[in-house]
Design a protein around this motif. Structure first.
Motif, mmCIF file in Angstrom:
data_model
loop_
_atom_site.group_PDB
_atom_site.id
_atom_site.type_symbol
_atom_site.label_atom_id
_atom_site.label_comp_id
_atom_site.label_asym_id
_atom_site.label_seq_id
_atom_site.Cartn_x
_atom_site.Cartn_y
_atom_site.Cartn_z
ATOM 1 N N LYS A 169 0.791 -1.261 -0.041
ATOM 2 C CA LYS A 169 0.055 0.143 -0.003
ATOM 3 C C LYS A 169 0.944 1.276 -0.093
ATOM 4 C CE LYS A 169 -2.972 0.069 3.168
ATOM 5 N NZ LYS A 169 -3.830 0.004 4.473
ATOM 6 N N TYR A 170 2.144 1.043 0.389
ATOM 7 C CA TYR A 170 3.078 2.438 0.653
ATOM 8 C C TYR A 170 4.252 2.550 0.022
ATOM 9 C CZ TYR A 170 -0.079 2.586 4.944
ATOM 10 O OH TYR A 170 -1.173 2.598 5.634
ATOM 11 N N GLN A 171 4.336 1.667 -1.037
ATOM 12 C CA GLN A 171 5.476 1.398 -1.711
ATOM 13 C C GLN A 171 5.877 2.468 -2.751
ATOM 14 O OE1 GLN A 171 5.161 -2.355 -3.884
ATOM 15 N NE2 GLN A 171 3.429 -1.469 -5.423
ATOM 16 N N GLU A 172 4.998 3.617 -2.830
ATOM 17 C CA GLU A 172 5.161 4.713 -3.743
ATOM 18 C C GLU A 172 4.645 6.029 -2.845
ATOM 19 O OE1 GLU A 172 3.571 4.662 -7.540
ATOM 20 O OE2 GLU A 172 5.139 3.234 -8.211
ATOM 21 N N ILE A 173 4.580 5.912 -1.683
ATOM 22 C CA ILE A 173 3.930 7.108 -0.668
ATOM 23 C C ILE A 173 4.962 8.139 -0.851
ATOM 24 C CG2 ILE A 173 4.763 6.235 1.494
ATOM 25 C CD1 ILE A 173 1.936 7.393 2.244
ATOM 26 N N LEU A 174 6.411 7.803 -0.818
ATOM 27 C CA LEU A 174 7.179 8.999 -0.937
ATOM 28 C C LEU A 174 8.220 8.884 -2.023
ATOM 29 C CD1 LEU A 174 8.750 8.843 2.762
ATOM 30 C CD2 LEU A 174 6.614 10.250 2.181
ATOM 31 N N LYS A 175 7.309 8.612 -3.256
ATOM 32 C CA LYS A 175 8.161 8.709 -4.342
ATOM 33 C C LYS A 175 8.406 9.934 -4.734
ATOM 34 C CE LYS A 175 7.254 7.416 -9.407
ATOM 35 N NZ LYS A 175 6.189 6.725 -10.321
ATOM 36 N N GLY A 176 9.707 9.966 -5.344
ATOM 37 C CA GLY A 176 10.438 11.449 -5.670
ATOM 38 C C GLY A 176 11.139 12.230 -4.064
ATOM 39 N N LYS A 177 10.707 11.573 -3.166
ATOM 40 C CA LYS A 177 11.412 12.481 -1.962
ATOM 41 C C LYS A 177 12.873 11.896 -1.842
ATOM 42 C CE LYS A 177 7.470 14.462 -0.903
ATOM 43 N NZ LYS A 177 7.250 15.821 -1.149
ATOM 44 N N LYS A 178 13.445 12.922 -1.208
ATOM 45 C CA LYS A 178 14.877 12.632 -0.905
ATOM 46 C C LYS A 178 15.293 12.679 0.631
ATOM 47 C CE LYS A 178 15.465 15.822 -3.988
ATOM 48 N NZ LYS A 178 15.735 16.548 -5.136
ATOM 49 N N LEU A 179 15.959 11.983 1.040
ATOM 50 C CA LEU A 179 16.486 11.689 2.364
ATOM 51 C C LEU A 179 17.920 11.842 2.407
ATOM 52 C CD1 LEU A 179 16.350 10.964 5.696
ATOM 53 C CD2 LEU A 179 16.711 8.549 4.635
ATOM 54 N N TYR A 180 18.367 12.648 3.287
ATOM 55 C CA TYR A 180 19.917 13.107 3.467
ATOM 56 C C TYR A 180 20.082 12.564 4.694
ATOM 57 C CZ TYR A 180 24.222 15.601 4.562
ATOM 58 O OH TYR A 180 25.722 15.822 4.596
ATOM 59 N N THR A 181 21.130 11.432 5.070
ATOM 60 C CA THR A 181 21.639 11.130 6.162
ATOM 61 C C THR A 181 22.935 11.277 6.611
ATOM 62 O OG1 THR A 181 22.294 8.997 5.283
ATOM 63 C CG2 THR A 181 20.147 9.014 5.922
ATOM 64 N N LEU A 182 23.284 11.909 7.846
ATOM 65 C CA LEU A 182 24.694 12.161 8.074
ATOM 66 C C LEU A 182 24.923 11.617 9.219
ATOM 67 C CD1 LEU A 182 26.686 14.456 7.950
ATOM 68 C CD2 LEU A 182 25.354 15.875 9.520
ATOM 69 N N PHE A 183 25.971 11.057 9.589
ATOM 70 C CA PHE A 183 26.491 10.058 10.535
ATOM 71 C C PHE A 183 27.876 10.667 11.186
ATOM 72 C CE2 PHE A 183 23.830 7.716 8.270
ATOM 73 C CZ PHE A 183 23.205 6.666 9.404
ATOM 74 N N GLU A 184 27.908 11.072 12.662
ATOM 75 C CA GLU A 184 28.947 11.284 13.263
ATOM 76 C C GLU A 184 29.274 10.280 14.004
ATOM 77 O OE1 GLU A 184 30.531 14.992 15.796
ATOM 78 O OE2 GLU A 184 28.276 14.798 15.684
ATOM 79 N N LYS A 185 28.426 9.268 14.232
ATOM 80 C CA LYS A 185 28.687 8.156 15.023
ATOM 81 C C LYS A 185 28.477 6.767 14.106
ATOM 82 C CE LYS A 185 26.693 7.941 19.269
ATOM 83 N NZ LYS A 185 25.746 7.963 20.329
ATOM 84 N N THR A 186 29.203 5.753 14.607
ATOM 85 C CA THR A 186 28.638 4.603 13.856
ATOM 86 C C THR A 186 27.534 4.005 14.022
ATOM 87 O OG1 THR A 186 29.355 3.484 15.905
ATOM 88 C CG2 THR A 186 31.411 3.909 14.475
ATOM 89 N N SER A 187 27.287 3.332 12.830
ATOM 90 C CA SER A 187 26.076 2.813 12.888
ATOM 91 C C SER A 187 25.895 1.430 11.926
ATOM 92 C CB SER A 187 25.042 3.989 12.328
ATOM 93 O OG SER A 187 23.652 3.408 12.072
ATOM 94 N N THR A 188 24.763 0.759 12.514
ATOM 95 C CA THR A 188 24.347 -0.382 11.581
ATOM 96 C C THR A 188 22.953 -0.287 11.488
ATOM 97 O OG1 THR A 188 26.046 -2.098 12.500
ATOM 98 C CG2 THR A 188 24.122 -2.937 11.246
ATOM 99 N N ARG A 189 22.160 -0.220 12.445
ATOM 100 C CA ARG A 189 20.684 -0.403 12.381
ATOM 101 C C ARG A 189 19.981 1.025 12.015
ATOM 102 N NH1 ARG A 189 22.299 -4.107 15.029
ATOM 103 N NH2 ARG A 189 23.616 -2.730 16.250
ATOM 104 N N THR A 190 20.861 2.267 12.476
ATOM 105 C CA THR A 190 20.100 3.456 12.028
ATOM 106 C C THR A 190 20.356 3.603 10.536
ATOM 107 O OG1 THR A 190 20.517 4.470 14.218
ATOM 108 C CG2 THR A 190 20.284 5.860 12.292
ATOM 109 N N PHE A 191 21.452 3.405 9.879
ATOM 110 C CA PHE A 191 21.843 3.535 8.653
ATOM 111 C C PHE A 191 21.120 2.611 7.773
ATOM 112 C CE2 PHE A 191 24.046 1.909 4.565
ATOM 113 C CZ PHE A 191 23.897 3.111 4.128
ATOM 114 N N LEU A 192 20.880 1.286 8.181
ATOM 115 C CA LEU A 192 20.022 0.348 7.106
ATOM 116 C C LEU A 192 18.695 0.602 7.420
ATOM 117 C CD1 LEU A 192 20.955 -2.108 5.212
ATOM 118 C CD2 LEU A 192 20.754 -3.367 7.305
ATOM 119 N N SER A 193 18.182 0.928 8.450
ATOM 120 C CA SER A 193 16.827 1.060 8.677
ATOM 121 C C SER A 193 16.138 2.131 7.798
ATOM 122 C CB SER A 193 16.311 1.164 9.955
ATOM 123 O OG SER A 193 16.794 2.170 10.815
#
Length: 314
Positions: A31-55
């Motif tokens: 139901k939600y596979q295009e709900i954010l179509k065209g939207k862009k997310l910027y992720t910035l990491f000062e700390k190490t991460s596995t779950r936050t980056f991947l999720s």
């Protein structure tokens, strides 16, 4: 425009709507596979991460959007004036998530962003983790009205748990916290939460034998690493790490401690097995812990969609 720095900007009803949306997204992803179509997310990491980056990155992709990842050390945030850098980023994307060391930086970014800003974890709060925890509780118990005992350090995860229970006014959080990290909240933060009746602070000098009297009445036991990720393997931190571990080892969640308990055990990961939690307890509760970790993705999808004005699809 709202951000997700912690839970202060959000009402009980708004947080419940995010959780309901997360549950629907997990159950009916198509139901939600295009709900954010065209939207862009910027992720910035000062700390190490596995779950936050991947999720976050898989989450925005599953909703039809795209992401752009950058490490703090590779950006001009380390060189330039941070507010102007942040506003430049906002001219190129629709939403920002940052995992930063200092809460002061998160607050400054939240006050100056021109697009919705999400705190992916800082020294004081970890709101997205607790929304994932709440989603896990709803799935396993059908309600948020549970008794949860947290054993460990007063840290960012614990602060967000306290804030969540006090805000939602459902269930009861019990805190056994012999170790207090520097998290930029004062005694009034905990006093205010205790006044709601939904957070109970146990005597931090309590022995594990005394704590076992509470365990048999709990639905959930929750723990977190005693030593912050960035310090665990840091040679400069060896002495303090050793002191912390020696102090906290009596509070390990192990088979003996859980004897007679029906509670499930949660851990927000990464785990330091053999310290805050024993291997036997991990083995028995690994599916619960992995469900909790997976739910980061679903909770964060709901947070992103909500902040971008996209609600539940009926």
């Amino acid at each position: 425009m709202k951000n997700m720095l912690n839970f202060k900007e959000h009402s009980k009803e708004e947080l419940q709507e995010i959780l309901n949306l997360a549950m629907d997204m997990k159950k009916y992803p198509e139901k939600y596979q295009e709900i954010l179509k065209g939207k862009k997310l910027y992720t910035l990491f000062e700390k190490t991460s596995t779950r936050t980056f991947l999720s976050f990155t898989t989450g925005i992709t599953e909703l039809g959007g795209t992401y752009y990842n950058q490490l703090w050390k590779d950006s001009n945030f380390v060189l330039g004036e941070p507010v102007s850098e942040l506003r430049y980023v906002g001219r190129n994307v629709d939403i920002i998530m940052a995992r930063l060391i200092k809460n002061e930086t998160v607050e400054r970014f939240g006050a100056n962003t021109i697009v919705p800003f999400i705190n992916g974890c800082d020294s004081t709060y970890h709101p997205c983790q607790i929304l994932a925890d709440a989603l896990t509780v709803m799935e396993k118990f059908g309600t948020l009205k549970v008794k949860l005992l947290y054993i460990g350090a007063k840290n960012n995860v614990f602060n967000s748990l306290v804030e969540f229970f006090a805000k939602m006014k459902m269930g009861t959080l019990y805190g056994l916290t012999p170790l207090v990290n520097t998290t930029a909240v004062g005694d009034e933060f905990y006093a205010s939460a205790k006044a709601t009746g939904y957070y109970v602070e146990l005597d931090p000098t309590m022995t594990m034998e005394e704590a076992r009297t509470y365990v048999k009445d709990m639905d959930i036991l929750y723990t977190d690493t005693w030593v912050d990720m960035e310090f665990f393997n840091n040679p400069a931190y060896v002495k303090q790490k050793e002191e912390t571990l020696n102090r906290m080892m009596p509070y390990q969640i192990n088979t003996e401690f859980l004897e007679g308990s029906h509670a499930i055990v949660l851990h927000d990961m990464p785990m330091h097995v053999g310290y805050e939690i024993s291997q036997e307890v991990v083995d028995r509760n690994l599916e619960h812990i992995l469900d909790q970790a997976e739910n980061r993705r679903h909770a964060e999808k709901a947070v992103m969609a909500t902040l971008l004005g996209k609600g539940m699809i009926l």
